[in-house]
Design an enzyme around this catalytic site. Structure first.
Site, short mmCIF file in Angstrom:
data_model
loop_
_atom_site.label_atom_id
_atom_site.label_comp_id
_atom_site.label_asym_id
_atom_site.label_seq_id
_atom_site.Cartn_x
_atom_site.Cartn_y
_atom_site.Cartn_z
N ASP A 483 0.86 -1.19 0.00
CA ASP A 483 0.00 0.00 0.00
C ASP A 483 0.90 1.24 0.00
O ASP A 483 2.12 1.14 0.15
CB ASP A 483 -0.86 -0.07 1.27
N GLU A 486 2.62 5.11 -3.97
CA GLU A 486 2.57 6.07 -5.11
C GLU A 486 3.88 6.83 -5.25
O GLU A 486 4.18 7.24 -6.38
CB GLU A 486 1.40 7.03 -4.89
N ASP A 559 -9.06 3.78 -2.04
CA ASP A 559 -10.02 4.22 -1.03
C ASP A 559 -11.31 4.77 -1.61
O ASP A 559 -11.52 5.98 -1.68
CB ASP A 559 -9.37 5.28 -0.13
O1 MIG Z 1 -4.42 6.13 4.23
O2 MIG Z 1 -3.33 0.88 5.78
O3 MIG Z 1 -5.99 2.21 0.63
O4 MIG Z 1 -6.87 0.00 2.04
O5 MIG Z 1 -6.66 0.06 4.84
C1 MIG Z 1 -4.81 4.91 4.72
C2 MIG Z 1 -4.49 1.59 6.02
C3 MIG Z 1 -3.75 3.87 4.46
C4 MIG Z 1 -4.91 3.04 2.58
C5 MIG Z 1 -5.41 1.85 1.85
C6 MIG Z 1 -6.39 1.12 2.72
C7 MIG Z 1 -5.73 0.72 4.01
C8 MIG Z 1 -5.20 1.96 4.72
N1 MIG Z 1 -4.30 2.69 3.85
#
Ligand code: MIG
Length: 886
Positions: A483, A486, A559
């Site tokens: 995650d 980017e 999200d």
């Molecule tokens: O800004 O890890 O898209 O699926 O649960 C939140 C916490 C950070 C974003 C991900 C989301 C995940 C969350 N992450």
């Protein structure tokens, strides 16, 4: 808000400033090279044109001798691109050069003044380059004299006005951020005209419609990977991933443009009626044809663009896969249902949720742990209180034949006591800031540095972190979720890394930005393969992606919000990602942010059950939403949807094998299957799953009907659940209840299913098959089944797989081998065959087996639905057999 790409925006369509120097043309082994020069700056550029096997052209434009070398995207194209035979000169006269390539009906017309290229195939102009004269190329220049670094001297009095202006191109303010461009302005751009096309698709990721919109009075589509929490719908600003690949379609041809550049890119689209200049006025009226102009601009790098000539949609997918690879074959478990939330609190919570699925008789394969499972957001560690015995927890799951996925983000907590940090620091593995120190930004753990995955040495080191002996508490049922790649940097400009941060090889972040997530997923997947001694297929879900990410696993759309409009937009978003090569994709079921009303949650499960990646997920602030928390009735309907998913797995897995071997997207827009049917070109509320199933999820609140388009005038369609033959094509109003998932099987297809489900995919290995045969108007049907051990690479290395073909023809339904190379032993049988569209009751049905013996088959025939049911068959799924219907 998109930043200006230097002065490119000032360029308006018109005559190009570039002229080709046709005397400079050289024919090389694999390419044609020539020079072009701009009237304005006189800087010569080198144009290279390559013909690549399978109807692809590559056009590269770069400075002949740049001050420094310019970034060329590595690692995205598969190694050893097949080059085709030579291009040769067919015609050369003043101002015109015509090239042809061996064995193909393709011609390239190059005009010298202005510089333009026209691509012609079988006498038809498909695409032209620089027709609007928008080619531009900011050549690298020495920094302006007396250049002041205003990061140190905010008000610089020694700079004169002209220098200030020049400086504007060398540094840019973005809110409170200052971006200092080490190489100054270096942007590039080029335009293309797609002749006869008014339907263009692709260039994910945007929360937008399937059909790309005209951008003339709206923002351009932006490709710039960003973490956008609760991203807006119908927005062209970039979100998590980017694939700079655009498809254009008209009834007789699909073509594609793949713009290989990983810096910030914007794409302008302008569809218009076009009157070809050569047609005489009298017939002008008939000759008005649509044309779509597409203009690409990137912040830096070179022009490196692939022109894919199709002509069919499936040719395009193949051509694109030839360049960037196909979808990795997922381990079977990952096609099951995934249960996630931010966060499952502790080992007890995991156990309770796991048991909940069994208690409610709902199959599932994977439970997920989000960032709270770690010791203070230090990835590869476990919270000592909540997850004291991670191995024991996994042992429990393993006994249930289930898996665990944990999150591993790319930011590393600045903490000398954290081994991963101190090692990476010592080895110099972090991205640097422009002053050469380790870049530090704020993210979940607080102050963090970011691993430089663009460096192959870092990727190798990172991959080694997944070894069981390094990653304490991990076992072979643990898989990974990447995650925030980017990369997300809290308090950074647009929540990402400064563009002037510095990567391996001294490249600025701006050059590689859109590749960062791609590289993390690559390294993670390699790590999982390595830890298994090269034996097992990895599963890695990533949020950020680029062209080629399909080789490393799955992506999801980030999200989204628990609202109907997000359920609705998920379909075009997933279709767009799918046609851009990434078949293994999904959206958070239920919507990540907020709390879905039960009806929305039910509808989302039903939609997700028929999409490639199927995961329920919820935000940390959202209420618990395990499938059994919404009353018996809703639990029952969600159970049905998930169970339906599990019976469908043989079909889905076979589709993934196709995606893996022949690049056919698993989830497809209707136009891909019905390329000549105009009414399908803009459809985005329904889609095809493979070539056999048409899915129209219910995405409206309180719906009592849905309007389903059943395309193709000579097609026959069947209700997938009630088996009814729908004797009309066109748009049908279908009544629905909360239980309905409108799915239709196309006549002419055979869909393999499991006859029942188990607690997870691994419990289902021996469950028998049902074959759903749907006859077309000629009483014909064909389909296939792919089967292997579901988790290893033996299908590849040892050819341990079964690929079967099922054909219904002249009242004989037969099972034969689709690929003799594959061998796989299974005791699994075909137990049931349903044949839809049988006109009259047969008098006898017999099976003949390989050994020559014939056997009577018990059958029932339902005249109302014209369905023939054959049961208790016990035919080995790997054997050849025939069923004769008389
Ligand atoms: O800004 O890890 O898209 O699926 O649960 C939140 C916490 C950070 C974003 C991900 C989301 C995940 C969350 N992450």
């Amino acid at each position: 808000a998109s930043r200006e790409l230097s002065d490119s925006k000032l360029l308006l369509p018109g005559k190009s400033l570039y002229q080709a120097l046709l005397d400079s043309v050289t024919l090389c082994n694999d390419s044609v090279k020539l020079q072009i020069v701009s009237e304005k700056n006189k800087v010569p550029l080198l144009v290279e044109i390559y013909a690549i096997d399978g109807n692809i052209f590559r056009l590269k434009i770069n400075e002949i001798s740049p001050l420094k070398s310019r970034y060329e995207v590595p690692d995205v194209l598969i190694k050893n691109l097949p080059l085709r035979g030579k291009l040769s000169i067919a015609q050369k006269e003043t101002g015109i050069l015509v090239l042809t390539c061996a064995n193909e009906d393709c011609k390239l017309h190059i005009t010298a003044n202005p510089f333009q290229i026209e691509l012609e195939s079988k006498g038809e102009t498909v695409l032209s380059v620089n027709t609007n004269g928008l080619l531009y190329f900011e050549h690298l220049q020495p920094p302006p004299q007396n250049r002041c670094d205003i990061s140190y001297i905010p008000q610089c009095s020694v700079c004169d006005a002209e220098n200030q202006e020049d400086l504007g191109l060398w540094q840019e303010e973005f809110g409170s951020f200052l971006d200092i461009k080490a190489n100054g302005p270096s942007s590039i751009g080029l335009d293309f005209s797609l002749h006869g096309c008014e339907h263009v698709y692709g260039i994910p990721e945007h929360a937008e419609t399937l059909l790309l919109k005209n951008t003339s009075d709206d923002d351009a589509y932006r490709l710039f990977n960003l973490d956008v929490y609760g991203h807006k719908i119908h927005d062209k600003m970039g979100i998590y991933g980017s694939v700079p690949f655009l498809l254009a379609h008209k009834p007789n041809r699909t073509s594609g443009i793949f713009w290989l550049n990983s810096s910030e890119t914007v794409v302008e689209i302008n569809t218009k009626a076009h009157v070809p200049s050569r047609s005489p006025p009298a017939i002008t009226k008939q000759r008005v044809v649509p044309q779509t102009d597409v203009r690409w601009m990137s912040e830096s790098g070179i022009i490196d663009v692939f022109l894919l000539m199709g002509p069919t949609p499936f040719d395009i997918f193949k051509q694109y896969a030839q360049l960037t690879g196909t979808q990795a074959l997922p381990p079977l478990f990952s096609l099951g249902y995934h249960q996630c939330r931010w966060n499952y609190e502790d080992e007890q919570d995991v156990k309770t949720v796991d048991t909940g699925f069994d208690e409610h008789d709902i199959p599932y394969d994977v439970i997920w742990l989000d960032i709270e499972h770690t010791e203070g957001k230090r990835y590869f560690t476990w919270d000592k209180k909540k997850f004291q015995h991670p191995e024991r927890m996994q042992e429990l799951l393993k006994r249930k034949k289930r898996k665990l996925v944990v999150i591993i983000d790319p930011h590393i907590k600045v903490d000398p006591m954290y081994a991963l940090y101190s090692q990476a620091k010592k080895k110099g593995y972090f991205v640097k800031n422009r002053k050469g120190q380790d870049f530090e930004g704020i993210c979940w753990p607080g102050s963090s540095s970011y691993l430089d995955f663009t460096n192959p040495e870092v990727r190798e080191w990172y991959a080694d972190q997944f070894a069981f002996k390094s990653y304490k508490g991990s076992t072979d049922i643990l898989f990974v979720w990447n995650d925030m790649n980017e990369p997300s940097v809290f308090k950074g400009a647009e929540l990402t890394m400064q563009r002037d941060a510095v990567h391996h090889g001294n490249w600025e972040h701006r050059e590689v930005h859109n590749l960062y997530g791609f590289y993390q997923q690559m390294a993670t997947a390699e790590g999982l393969i390595k830890r298994s001694g090269g034996q097992k297929r990895p599963f890695v879900l990533t949020r950020s992606f680029f062209a080629g990410s399909q080789k490393y696993g799955a992506v999801w759309t980030g999200d989204n919000i628990a609202e109907w409009s997000y359920l609705k937009i998920s379909i075009p978003m997933l279709l767009t990602i799918s046609t851009a090569g990434i078949s293994f994709c999904g959206a958070d079921v239920g919507g990540f942010i907020g709390d879905p009303e039960p009806e929305l949650l039910v509808r989302w499960y039903q939609a997700g059950a028929y999409q490639p990646f199927f995961r329920g997920h919820a935000n940390i602030e959202s209420k618990r939403r395990e499938p059994w928390l919404f009353g018996d009735e809703n639990t029952r309907i969600i159970r049905e949807a998930i169970r339906e998913r599990y019976t469908l797995l043989p079909y889905l897995y076979s589709l993934f094998y196709r995606a893996h071997t022949t690049a056919e997207p698993v989830m497809r827009p209707l136009w891909v299957e019905f390329p000549k049917e105009q009414e399908t070109f803009g459809v985005e509320d329904e889609y095809m799953l493979g070539n056999a199933l048409l899915v129209h999820p219910v995405i409206e609140q309180k719906a009592t009907t849905v309007n389903v388009l059943l395309p193709g005038s000579d097609e026959v369609w069947y209700d997938f659940r009630r088996f009814r033959r729908l004797d009309y094509s066109g748009t049908l109003k279908i009544p629905v209840t909360l239980e309905s998932i409108p799915v239709f099987q196309r006549g002419g297809s055979v869909v393999p299913l499991k006859t029942t489900v188990g607690r997870s995919t691994e419990w289902m290995t021996d469950i028998s098959y049902e074959l759903r045969v749907a006859l077309d108007s000629k009483d014909f049907a064909v389909g296939e089944l792919y089967l292997d051990d579901g988790h290893s690479f033996q299908y590849l290395h040892k050819k341990q797989f079964l690929h079967r073909k099922f054909t219904f023809h002249k009242n004989i339904f037969s099972s034969s081998c689709a690929d003799e190379i594959g061998q796989y032993h299974t005791k699994c049988v075909v137990e049931r065959v349903l044949i839809l569209g049988v006109q009259k009751q047969p008098t006898s049905v017999t099976v003949s087996l390989q050994d020559g013996k014939d056997k009577e088959v018990v059958f029932t025939y339902d005249a109302k639905t014209s369905m023939l049911t054959l049961e208790k068959l016990l035919l080995n799924v790997g054997a050849d057999w025939e069923i004769h219907i008389k």
